[in-house]
Enzyme design. Structure first.
Site, PDB file in Angstrom:
ATOM      1  N   ASN A  58       0.990  -1.335  -0.198  1.00  0.00           N
ATOM      2  CA  ASN A  58       0.320   0.036   0.056  1.00  0.00           C
ATOM      3  C   ASN A  58       0.421   1.760  -0.091  1.00  0.00           C
ATOM      4  O   ASN A  58       0.543   1.874  -0.467  1.00  0.00           O
ATOM      5  CB  ASN A  58      -0.854  -0.265   0.921  1.00  0.00           C
ATOM      6  CG  ASN A  58      -1.569  -1.248   0.919  1.00  0.00           C
ATOM      7  OD1 ASN A  58      -2.046  -1.941   0.154  1.00  0.00           O
ATOM      8  ND2 ASN A  58      -2.223  -1.743   2.513  1.00  0.00           N
ATOM      9  N   HIS A  62     -17.278  36.577 -30.177  1.00  0.00           N
ATOM     10  CA  HIS A  62     -17.966  35.861 -30.671  1.00  0.00           C
ATOM     11  C   HIS A  62     -17.548  35.070 -32.307  1.00  0.00           C
ATOM     12  O   HIS A  62     -18.677  35.414 -33.049  1.00  0.00           O
ATOM     13  CB  HIS A  62     -19.423  36.836 -31.050  1.00  0.00           C
ATOM     14  CG  HIS A  62     -19.940  37.354 -29.627  1.00  0.00           C
ATOM     15  ND1 HIS A  62     -20.756  35.907 -28.691  1.00  0.00           N
ATOM     16  CD2 HIS A  62     -20.065  38.537 -28.529  1.00  0.00           C
ATOM     17  CE1 HIS A  62     -20.696  37.048 -27.320  1.00  0.00           C
ATOM     18  NE2 HIS A  62     -20.217  38.935 -27.633  1.00  0.00           N
ATOM     19  N   SER A 116      -5.201  14.784 -48.919  1.00  0.00           N
ATOM     20  CA  SER A 116      -5.837  13.937 -49.511  1.00  0.00           C
ATOM     21  C   SER A 116      -5.601  13.269 -49.781  1.00  0.00           C
ATOM     22  O   SER A 116      -5.167  12.594 -51.891  1.00  0.00           O
ATOM     23  CB  SER A 116      -6.568  14.683 -49.651  1.00  0.00           C
ATOM     24  OG  SER A 116      -8.832  14.681 -50.115  1.00  0.00           O
ATOM     25  N   LYS A 120      -5.351  19.649 -51.313  1.00  0.00           N
ATOM     26  CA  LYS A 120      -5.949  19.481 -49.892  1.00  0.00           C
ATOM     27  C   LYS A 120      -3.629  20.004 -48.987  1.00  0.00           C
ATOM     28  O   LYS A 120      -3.250  18.524 -48.550  1.00  0.00           O
ATOM     29  CB  LYS A 120      -6.263  18.262 -48.994  1.00  0.00           C
ATOM     30  CG  LYS A 120      -7.901  18.831 -49.534  1.00  0.00           C
ATOM     31  CD  LYS A 120      -8.446  19.505 -49.376  1.00  0.00           C
ATOM     32  CE  LYS A 120      -9.227  19.522 -47.261  1.00  0.00           C
ATOM     33  NZ  LYS A 120      -9.836  18.454 -47.371  1.00  0.00           N
ATOM     34  N   GLU A 177      -5.166  19.324 -35.546  1.00  0.00           N
ATOM     35  CA  GLU A 177      -6.691  19.018 -35.502  1.00  0.00           C
ATOM     36  C   GLU A 177      -6.512  17.507 -34.446  1.00  0.00           C
ATOM     37  O   GLU A 177      -7.715  17.298 -33.515  1.00  0.00           O
ATOM     38  CB  GLU A 177      -7.186  17.903 -36.516  1.00  0.00           C
ATOM     39  CG  GLU A 177      -8.087  19.617 -37.354  1.00  0.00           C
ATOM     40  CD  GLU A 177      -8.183  18.886 -38.777  1.00  0.00           C
ATOM     41  OE1 GLU A 177      -8.940  19.390 -39.831  1.00  0.00           O
ATOM     42  OE2 GLU A 177      -7.973  16.793 -39.044  1.00  0.00           O
ATOM     43  N   LYS A 203      -3.706   3.975 -12.687  1.00  0.00           N
ATOM     44  CA  LYS A 203      -2.913   4.299 -12.998  1.00  0.00           C
ATOM     45  C   LYS A 203      -3.203   3.755 -14.746  1.00  0.00           C
ATOM     46  O   LYS A 203      -2.184   4.899 -15.662  1.00  0.00           O
ATOM     47  CB  LYS A 203      -1.949   2.561 -12.877  1.00  0.00           C
ATOM     48  CG  LYS A 203      -1.824   2.263 -11.434  1.00  0.00           C
ATOM     49  CD  LYS A 203      -0.959   1.601 -11.526  1.00  0.00           C
ATOM     50  CE  LYS A 203      -0.704   1.425  -9.721  1.00  0.00           C
ATOM     51  NZ  LYS A 203      -1.728   0.886  -8.913  1.00  0.00           N
TER      52      LYS A 203
END
Length: 464
Positions: free
Chosen positions: A110, A156, A277, A283, A290, A325
């Site tokens: 312990n 915003h 891509s 792309k 991300e 753990k």
């Protein structure tokens, strides 16, 4: 295989139970901490006379040999021996004989596992603090390069007021500076030694935990033996600090994902940190930000799991705590991995200054400056706010920006207080330069803030 605790039992453990309760497959990564704790414990037992010098040396040498074998991949782990502690102790006894059986005197699994975990979390805390220092240095370099680069500030996600890119980057740095402080503060509570608490009530042997604490570089002792073996606050604190840090990284990543899109074009990420891509040749996907954003969920999930694990646990130790753990390890690995890749990516980030400036010129971002101008001319702020609102409406209706209205139009909409000097107020550079108070976005203040942050970073102790 005989259990080291098997004397009280009349039949072997069911094989299903053995597999269900074993933790060695994941807690073996604590072997360095377990061996360090055992070396310190044996050294202390010799100093108080429980072991003799020959026994101590045999134990210490045996443990070092086991550590070397584990490092080299030669050690055979056994599920039947349940965990890292029993595996190492059984191997020690097999190698050195009777002295190995004496190592556990005055100690329980312990307080042993609590010590191992504290050593592990302390080391991970220091590693995270060092990684944060590196990232903060990279951010300060970026802020310094872009101290005068004008960009739109958002509320915003709408254009609000002009700021500098350097000022925005300093906001990121401020988040990470608080994160650093959180980990450093948590370290003070992590670095307390529970060894000596034994199972929960202490031990009748004349142990001296202060010796062990000194050998393991703990700042002090856990003061209550029941709390010492049952406390996992230090795991919760580390994971909580990690979750907050990951939320901060996630916010930064969200901005980077938006900003590197052709729709914004504010920044360019290094090719080495993006992917393409399989079907769309054009792309350039921001996979690193991300993934960091996504991995935030792992660490937050680990924290939620650990909080739920500890909820309603009676004192003292319970086997439930074996489940702490894997969540802890995953959180620590994720935080450190994200910090490493994010730091390298930021080091190669490039700002598109022309695009940033052009974006700052859209959305009537200097409207507040015009209102402040009218207030300084003697108009009440609410009246100035209404007048500028009319001017913005007039600009919108004619398809122009506020600063594109001529002085006569502004005077007609806002009153006779408008003079030729209004042009200085409506300019992006004038707006940014006017925020010259401490904490403001004026380039002179940004550079001062960078200097102060560098001083704090240089003066703060690194992870130890």
């Amino acid at each position: 295989m005989a259990k080291l605790w098997g004397g009280r039992f009349t039949e072997p453990t069911d094989t299903t139970v053995e597999a269900f309760t074993a933790s060695v497959d994941f807690d073996r990564r604590l072997y360095r901490q377990d061996i360090a704790g055992s070396v310190a414990h044996a050294t202390m037992l010799a100093e108080v006379g429980v072991l003799d010098v020959v026994e101590r040396d045999a134990i210490v040498d045996g443990l070092r040999d086991i550590e070397s074998d584990i490092d080299a991949g030669r050690f055979e782990w056994s599920t039947a021996l349940e965990d890292v502690h029993m595996n190492i102790e059984a191997a020690l006894t097999e190698r050195i004989g009777e002295a190995g059986k004496k190592l556990h005197t005055g100690r329980s699994r312990n307080d042993q596992v609590a010590t191992d975990l504290r050593l592990y979390v302390r080391g991970e805390t220091d590693a995270v603090v060092d990684a944060l220092r590196r990232l903060r240095g990279v951010l300060l370099d970026l802020a310094e390069r872009e101290a005068q680069t004008v960009m739109p500030g958002f509320t915003h996600l709408q254009s609000a007021q002009p700021i500098t890119f350097g000022h925005h980057v300093l906001a990121w740095h401020a988040m990470l500076e608080r994160d650093t402080a959180r980990f450093a503060d948590a370290r003070r509570r992590i670095n307390r030694l529970p060894l000596g608490a034994a199972a929960l009530a202490g031990t009748s042997f004349p142990v001296d935990p202060l010796i062990t604490a000194r050998l393991l570089e703990f700042d002090g002792l856990c003061e209550n033996s029941v709390d010492a073996v049952s406390d996992r606050d230090f795991v919760l604190e580390f994971t909580s600090a990690g979750a907050i840090l990951m939320v901060h990284l996630s916010r930064m990543c969200e901005e980077l994902v938006l900003w590197c899109s052709p729709l914004y074009g504010f920044v360019s990420l290094p090719d080495a940190f993006c992917t393409g891509s399989s079907i769309m040749p054009q792309k350039k996907n921001p996979d690193v930000p991300e993934l960091v954003r996504g991995k935030t969920g792992r660490v937050v999930g680990s924290l939620m799991g650990l909080l739920t694990l500890m909820k309603a646990q009676p004192l003292a130790y319970n086997r439930d705590n074996q489940e702490d753990k894997e969540s802890l390890f995953d959180a620590a690995d994720t935080v450190r991995g994200c910090l490493a890749v994010f730091t390298e990516m930021i080091g190669g980030l490039e700002a598109d200054r022309e695009t940033l400036r052009a974006a700052a010129g859209r959305g009537h971002a200097t409207a507040t400056d015009l209102a402040d101008y009218l207030v300084r001319a003697g108009m009440a702020f609410r009246d100035a706010h209404e007048a500028v609102g009319r001017a913005v409406r007039g600009a919108v209706e004619t398809g122009r920006e506020l600063e594109e209205l001529d002085v006569a139009e502004l005077r007609a909409l806002c009153g006779d207080a408008v003079g030729a000097d209004v042009r200085d107020v409506l300019s992006l550079d004038g707006s940014v330069a006017s925020r010259a108070h401490p904490g403001g976005t004026a380039p002179v203040r940004v550079r001062e803030a960078i200097g102060a942050a560098r001083t704090r970073l240089a003066g703060a102790p690194p992870g130890r």
